[in-house]
Design a protein around this motif. Structure first.
Motif, PDB file in Angstrom:
ATOM      1  N   ALA A 564       0.848  -1.201   0.000  1.00  0.00           N
ATOM      2  CA  ALA A 564       0.000   0.000   0.000  1.00  0.00           C
ATOM      3  C   ALA A 564       0.876   1.241   0.000  1.00  0.00           C
ATOM      4  O   ALA A 564       1.928   1.278   0.641  1.00  0.00           O
ATOM      5  CB  ALA A 564      -0.927   0.012   1.214  1.00  0.00           C
ATOM      6  N   GLY A 565       0.450   2.255  -0.722  1.00  0.00           N
ATOM      7  CA  GLY A 565       1.198   3.510  -0.789  1.00  0.00           C
ATOM      8  C   GLY A 565       0.324   4.628  -1.300  1.00  0.00           C
ATOM      9  O   GLY A 565      -0.762   4.405  -1.825  1.00  0.00           O
ATOM     10  N   VAL A 566       0.839   5.867  -1.143  1.00  0.00           N
ATOM     11  CA  VAL A 566       0.130   7.063  -1.594  1.00  0.00           C
ATOM     12  C   VAL A 566       0.613   7.414  -2.988  1.00  0.00           C
ATOM     13  O   VAL A 566       1.821   7.491  -3.241  1.00  0.00           O
ATOM     14  CB  VAL A 566       0.361   8.246  -0.633  1.00  0.00           C
ATOM     15  CG1 VAL A 566      -0.341   9.494  -1.144  1.00  0.00           C
ATOM     16  CG2 VAL A 566      -0.120   7.897   0.762  1.00  0.00           C
ATOM     17  N   VAL A 567      -0.352   7.624  -3.884  1.00  0.00           N
ATOM     18  CA  VAL A 567      -0.035   7.931  -5.277  1.00  0.00           C
ATOM     19  C   VAL A 567      -0.639   9.290  -5.616  1.00  0.00           C
ATOM     20  O   VAL A 567      -1.817   9.543  -5.342  1.00  0.00           O
ATOM     21  CB  VAL A 567      -0.595   6.852  -6.224  1.00  0.00           C
ATOM     22  CG1 VAL A 567      -0.339   7.231  -7.670  1.00  0.00           C
ATOM     23  CG2 VAL A 567       0.034   5.499  -5.901  1.00  0.00           C
ATOM     24  N   GLY A 568       0.147  10.140  -6.234  1.00  0.00           N
ATOM     25  CA  GLY A 568      -0.345  11.434  -6.694  1.00  0.00           C
ATOM     26  C   GLY A 568      -0.058  12.547  -5.703  1.00  0.00           C
ATOM     27  O   GLY A 568       0.103  12.328  -4.500  1.00  0.00           O
ATOM     28  N   SER A 569       0.041  13.788  -6.216  1.00  0.00           N
ATOM     29  CA  SER A 569       0.254  14.959  -5.367  1.00  0.00           C
ATOM     30  C   SER A 569      -0.891  15.953  -5.479  1.00  0.00           C
ATOM     31  O   SER A 569      -1.222  16.637  -4.512  1.00  0.00           O
ATOM     32  CB  SER A 569       1.574  15.651  -5.735  1.00  0.00           C
ATOM     33  OG  SER A 569       1.571  16.045  -7.105  1.00  0.00           O
ATOM     34  N   LYS A 570      -1.513  16.079  -6.647  1.00  0.00           N
ATOM     35  CA  LYS A 570      -2.647  16.990  -6.820  1.00  0.00           C
ATOM     36  C   LYS A 570      -3.899  16.434  -6.157  1.00  0.00           C
ATOM     37  O   LYS A 570      -4.637  17.145  -5.500  1.00  0.00           O
ATOM     38  CB  LYS A 570      -2.905  17.232  -8.311  1.00  0.00           C
ATOM     39  CG  LYS A 570      -1.800  17.988  -9.036  1.00  0.00           C
ATOM     40  CD  LYS A 570      -1.646  19.403  -8.468  1.00  0.00           C
ATOM     41  CE  LYS A 570      -0.589  20.182  -9.252  1.00  0.00           C
ATOM     42  NZ  LYS A 570      -0.422  21.548  -8.711  1.00  0.00           N
ATOM     43  N   ASN A 571      -4.128  15.155  -6.381  1.00  0.00           N
ATOM     44  CA  ASN A 571      -5.291  14.495  -5.791  1.00  0.00           C
ATOM     45  C   ASN A 571      -4.825  13.142  -5.261  1.00  0.00           C
ATOM     46  O   ASN A 571      -5.081  12.105  -5.859  1.00  0.00           O
ATOM     47  CB  ASN A 571      -6.394  14.336  -6.840  1.00  0.00           C
ATOM     48  CG  ASN A 571      -7.699  13.873  -6.220  1.00  0.00           C
ATOM     49  OD1 ASN A 571      -7.892  13.968  -5.015  1.00  0.00           O
ATOM     50  ND2 ASN A 571      -8.593  13.362  -7.050  1.00  0.00           N
ATOM     51  N   PRO A 572      -4.119  13.127  -4.143  1.00  0.00           N
ATOM     52  CA  PRO A 572      -3.462  11.900  -3.685  1.00  0.00           C
ATOM     53  C   PRO A 572      -4.472  10.824  -3.322  1.00  0.00           C
ATOM     54  O   PRO A 572      -5.560  11.111  -2.830  1.00  0.00           O
ATOM     55  CB  PRO A 572      -2.680  12.372  -2.453  1.00  0.00           C
ATOM     56  CG  PRO A 572      -3.414  13.580  -1.978  1.00  0.00           C
ATOM     57  CD  PRO A 572      -3.951  14.248  -3.208  1.00  0.00           C
ATOM     58  N   ARG A 573      -4.068   9.591  -3.569  1.00  0.00           N
ATOM     59  CA  ARG A 573      -4.922   8.451  -3.262  1.00  0.00           C
ATOM     60  C   ARG A 573      -4.084   7.362  -2.593  1.00  0.00           C
ATOM     61  O   ARG A 573      -2.895   7.177  -2.910  1.00  0.00           O
ATOM     62  CB  ARG A 573      -5.559   7.877  -4.541  1.00  0.00           C
ATOM     63  CG  ARG A 573      -6.673   8.725  -5.126  1.00  0.00           C
ATOM     64  CD  ARG A 573      -7.872   8.765  -4.214  1.00  0.00           C
ATOM     65  NE  ARG A 573      -8.954   9.565  -4.773  1.00  0.00           N
ATOM     66  CZ  ARG A 573     -10.108   9.776  -4.164  1.00  0.00           C
ATOM     67  NH1 ARG A 573     -10.313   9.245  -2.967  1.00  0.00           N
ATOM     68  NH2 ARG A 573     -11.042  10.510  -4.718  1.00  0.00           N
ATOM     69  N   TYR A 574      -4.736   6.657  -1.692  1.00  0.00           N
ATOM     70  CA  TYR A 574      -4.101   5.519  -1.021  1.00  0.00           C
ATOM     71  C   TYR A 574      -4.472   4.266  -1.818  1.00  0.00           C
ATOM     72  O   TYR A 574      -5.630   3.855  -1.851  1.00  0.00           O
ATOM     73  CB  TYR A 574      -4.603   5.426   0.415  1.00  0.00           C
ATOM     74  CG  TYR A 574      -3.887   4.407   1.256  1.00  0.00           C
ATOM     75  CD1 TYR A 574      -2.558   4.591   1.640  1.00  0.00           C
ATOM     76  CD2 TYR A 574      -4.541   3.256   1.693  1.00  0.00           C
ATOM     77  CE1 TYR A 574      -1.914   3.670   2.437  1.00  0.00           C
ATOM     78  CE2 TYR A 574      -3.898   2.319   2.488  1.00  0.00           C
ATOM     79  CZ  TYR A 574      -2.577   2.533   2.853  1.00  0.00           C
ATOM     80  OH  TYR A 574      -1.926   1.612   3.637  1.00  0.00           O
ATOM     81  N   CYS A 575      -3.477   3.698  -2.474  1.00  0.00           N
ATOM     82  CA  CYS A 575      -3.735   2.604  -3.413  1.00  0.00           C
ATOM     83  C   CYS A 575      -3.084   1.310  -2.942  1.00  0.00           C
ATOM     84  O   CYS A 575      -2.091   1.321  -2.206  1.00  0.00           O
ATOM     85  CB  CYS A 575      -3.203   2.962  -4.808  1.00  0.00           C
ATOM     86  SG  CYS A 575      -3.997   4.434  -5.496  1.00  0.00           S
ATOM     87  N   LEU A 576      -3.671   0.189  -3.408  1.00  0.00           N
ATOM     88  CA  LEU A 576      -3.158  -1.143  -3.111  1.00  0.00           C
ATOM     89  C   LEU A 576      -2.569  -1.746  -4.380  1.00  0.00           C
ATOM     90  O   LEU A 576      -3.116  -1.570  -5.470  1.00  0.00           O
ATOM     91  CB  LEU A 576      -4.273  -2.047  -2.580  1.00  0.00           C
ATOM     92  CG  LEU A 576      -5.047  -1.535  -1.353  1.00  0.00           C
ATOM     93  CD1 LEU A 576      -6.133  -2.536  -0.969  1.00  0.00           C
ATOM     94  CD2 LEU A 576      -4.111  -1.286  -0.187  1.00  0.00           C
ATOM     95  N   PHE A 577      -1.485  -2.482  -4.217  1.00  0.00           N
ATOM     96  CA  PHE A 577      -0.816  -3.091  -5.359  1.00  0.00           C
ATOM     97  C   PHE A 577      -0.479  -4.550  -5.038  1.00  0.00           C
ATOM     98  O   PHE A 577      -0.217  -4.896  -3.888  1.00  0.00           O
ATOM     99  CB  PHE A 577       0.476  -2.327  -5.693  1.00  0.00           C
ATOM    100  CG  PHE A 577       0.256  -0.862  -5.971  1.00  0.00           C
ATOM    101  CD1 PHE A 577      -0.060  -0.424  -7.243  1.00  0.00           C
ATOM    102  CD2 PHE A 577       0.348   0.074  -4.949  1.00  0.00           C
ATOM    103  CE1 PHE A 577      -0.256   0.916  -7.490  1.00  0.00           C
ATOM    104  CE2 PHE A 577       0.154   1.412  -5.195  1.00  0.00           C
ATOM    105  CZ  PHE A 577      -0.158   1.837  -6.461  1.00  0.00           C
ATOM    106  N   GLY A 578      -0.513  -5.379  -6.097  1.00  0.00           N
ATOM    107  CA  GLY A 578      -0.147  -6.772  -5.930  1.00  0.00           C
ATOM    108  C   GLY A 578      -1.152  -7.699  -6.594  1.00  0.00           C
ATOM    109  O   GLY A 578      -2.213  -7.292  -7.079  1.00  0.00           O
ATOM    110  N   SER A 579      -0.819  -8.961  -6.597  1.00  0.00           N
ATOM    111  CA  SER A 579      -1.678  -9.955  -7.246  1.00  0.00           C
ATOM    112  C   SER A 579      -3.011 -10.095  -6.531  1.00  0.00           C
ATOM    113  O   SER A 579      -4.023 -10.469  -7.143  1.00  0.00           O
ATOM    114  CB  SER A 579      -0.956 -11.311  -7.297  1.00  0.00           C
ATOM    115  OG  SER A 579      -0.657 -11.744  -5.969  1.00  0.00           O
TER     116      SER A 579
END
Length: 664
Positions: A564-579
């Protein structure tokens, strides 16, 4: 999302980029209404100021010392303190000025009193000289040396009466026990009666000297006491010298009287009169030396007129030696010697009189200077006091206006502070909608957030069945309203579970448990319970623009590791990654209408927890690709049907039931 695969990039987010707007489904933005900063209640403003001052409102002692400028009482306290700060120095200055004025006025009055006493002392001195002359003439007469002495005595009476009439007031106090001295009329009657009874009383010359000396002593004592009662200030030495001269003059007069008696009779008839002569001489010398010590003027007059080279002083000293010898063998009196003694001693007394006159002039000059100085100080004090009285209202007015402006400025700051705090809370609310609270707090403190690996979690994903067809047959507003109704229901339900809403993409809705807050194996039961809860409530929802038509959704759940990590600077989102993210999407897309499909990993966790009823899907198996080995495999999935209520019996709410797994 799938294209990003497992690439995680730490993102630094500037809090200033956050806006007070939230993005809705399909990119439509909803403005969050903000309250006007000018419409604050009194309690809101009070709280804002207290927060700004870091002061607790319930601290009564601090409230007494520190006025709150946004309340009426606080403004009055602050105004009173500001006025006190300005008025206190003015009050001190006014008090000092008033004290100086009072001292100057008292000194001015005292100076005038001393001047009046001195002026009256000059009048009294003339009267005492007349009494001394009458005493000497009476002594002449009683010495029975001829008729000329009677004539001299009768001429002295009018002179004494005239000096008595010239007195501006009566010097002796009415509290005097001797009735003869309580008023001018009583004294005149007393003196005239003595004169008329002079021949019939058979008085002697020494009796006359004693009578007049006692009378003169009463007047001298009054003058001595009256001057001593005054605050003489810097001229006290001159006044003491003046008093000593008057007393010395009286003793010289007594010496002159006893000397006249000696030369008129030829000798002292008894030792008492001789001792009185010697006492008068010594007392006169002592008091005159004292006058010279206290007054330079008396000393200068003595050296000018009565130094050792003066002929008169030599004659007087010779006559004194003759009297000291008191040769009683010669009992014949000498009128010529008596007159010679009287004439030389009169010169000596005139020197004393002149010295008194000079000292009087010096004292009057000093008093005049003191009076002018006191008047000047009174004028200065009056001008300062008048200036304070005139300028105080002006100062009070300007302080009042300045304090009012400060209070208005404080109120404006309070309003702006409240508005800033409100905007801050709104920004934080928007941020917490886009990011988990723990992640957002970390971003606020550190400015960046590094991606984090979670070894286990459970993800929920759903979408609407037939959404594409419904969208093609509906207007954009109807589509928006349709999704808003569905997702509002979802949002209300997930708030009671240990879950986090990841995102909404179109009609898709993703929720995770175990991220970002780890909860052991409880994440599977939380997502399973949430899925059943949402399916139950969605089955009751009707499409807003299609009466009688209900929502139809597919739900997929899968458990596994994610990053999990934060993506974006204008409209940041907490996103999940992986299979796991890809598999849960496959669970949702391969599911059926109004059913919950769970993967084998989720099934294993729920079976271990217990309390859930599931069945194996018979119609098909799902082909999943292993991301690490780069090859695919088939996997059996399961339908989540319901909870086993016998196992979950005793839990009053779904949220309590969902916590059952944490006890395992």
């Amino acid at each position: 999302m799938a294209a990003l695969n497992n690439k995680i990039i730490p993102i630094e987010i500037s809090m200033r980029s956050l806006k007070s707007e939230a993005a809705g489904p399909r990119g439509r933005r909803y403005s969050i209404s903000t309250r006007s900063s000018s419409t604050f209640s009194q309690s809101d403003l009070n709280e804002a100021i207290m927060n700004m001052l870091h002061s607790a409102p319930n601290q009564s002692c601090r409230n007494i010392c520190v006025g709150n400028p946004i309340t009426v009482i606080g403004q009055r306290k602050q105004m009173a303190k500001m006025l006190a700060v300005v008025l206190f120095p003015l009050l001190i200055l006014s008090t000092i000025t008033a004290v100086d004025f009072s001292k100057s006025l008292s000194s001015y009055i005292n100076t005038n009193e001393i001047a009046d006493k001195i002026d009256f002392g000059v009048q009294l001195g003339g009267f005492l000289l007349a009494l001394q002359k009458e005493r000497d003439m009476s002594s002449f007469y009683l010495s029975k040396i001829g008729f000329d002495s009677k004539r001299e005595l009768l001429l002295a009476y009018p002179e004494t009466d005239g000096a008595l009439d010239n007195l501006s007031s009566w010097p002796v106090s009415t509290s005097n026990k001797q009735k003869e001295f309580q008023s001018r009329e009583h004294f005149v009657n007393f003196l005239n009666r003595h004169r008329y009874e002079l021949d019939s009383n058979n008085a002697t010359a020494t009796d006359e000297i004693s009578f007049y000396s006692q009378t003169i002593e009463i007047f001298i004592k009054w003058m001595y006491d009256s001057v001593s009662e005054l605050d003489t200030g810097t001229i006290w030495k001159t006044l003491v010298g003046y008093q000593e001269l008057i007393i010395a003059s009286e003793y010289i007069g007594r010496e002159r009287g006893y000397g006249i008696y000696y030369y008129a009779t030829g000798a002292f008839m008894d030792r008492k009169h001789y001792l009185l002569f010697m006492e008068s001489q010594d007392s006169a010398k002592t008091h005159f030396e004292s006058a010279r010590m206290y007054s330079v003027t008396a000393y200068d007059i003595f050296h000018t007129f009565l130094d050792a080279q003066n002929q008169t002083l030599r004659v007087i000293n010779d006559l004194r030696e003759d009297i000291k010898a008191n040769n009683s063998s010669v009992l014949e009196g000498s009128l010529e010697k008596a007159k010679w003694w009287y004439a030389n001693m009169s010169i000596y007394m005139n020197v004393m009189k002149y010295a008194q006159k000079m000292l009087t002039a010096k004292i009057n000059n000093l008093l005049k200077n003191n009076s002018n100085a006191d008047m000047k100080e009174m004028i200065i004090a009056g001008v300062i006091f008048s200036g304070i009285v005139i300028i105080s209202p002006v100062i009070i007015f300007f302080v009042y206006k300045l304090t009012s402006n400060i209070q208005k400025y404080s109120l404006s700051i309070a309003k702006k502070t409240k508005a800033v705090n409100r905007e801050k809370k709104q920004s934080e609310a928007v941020l917490f909608q886009m990011l988990p609270r723990t992640v957002a707090e970390d971003l606020k403190q550190n400015g960046s957030f590094n991606a984090e690996h979670f070894p286990e979690c459970t993800i929920f994903q759903s979408d609407m069945v037939g959404f594409t067809q419904l969208s093609s047959n509906s207007s954009p507003f109807q589509v928006t309203d349709m999704l808003n109704t569905l997702f509002s229901c979802f949002d209300d339900r997930i708030s009671i579970y240990d879950t986090y809403k990841v995102e909404t993409v179109g009609d898709g809705y993703m929720v995770v448990s175990g991220v970002p807050r780890r909860n052991g194996v409880r994440h599977a039961s939380e997502i399973a319970t949430l899925s059943l809860d949402l399916l139950y409530h969605v089955n009751k929802l009707e499409l807003p623009h299609l009466s009688g038509e209900r929502y139809k959704i597919r739900i997929g759940c899968h458990s596994g590791p994610v990053v999990a990590g934060v993506v974006g600077s204008k409209n940041p989102r907490y996103c999940l990654f992986g299979s796991t993210v890809r598999i849960v999407a496959l669970m949702e897309s391969s599911g059926e209408t109004n059913k919950i499909q769970v993967s084998h990993s989720t099934y294993s966790l729920l079976s271990a927890i217990g309390g859930f009823e599931m069945e194996e899907r018979q119609t098909m198996t799902v082909f999943m690709k292993d991301e690490l080995k780069k090859h695919g495999c088939s996997q059996t999935t399961f339908w989540l049907l319901q909870k086993d209520f016998q196992v979950w019996e005793g839990y009053s709410t779904i949220s309590e039931a969902s916590s059952f797994g944490s006890s395992l």
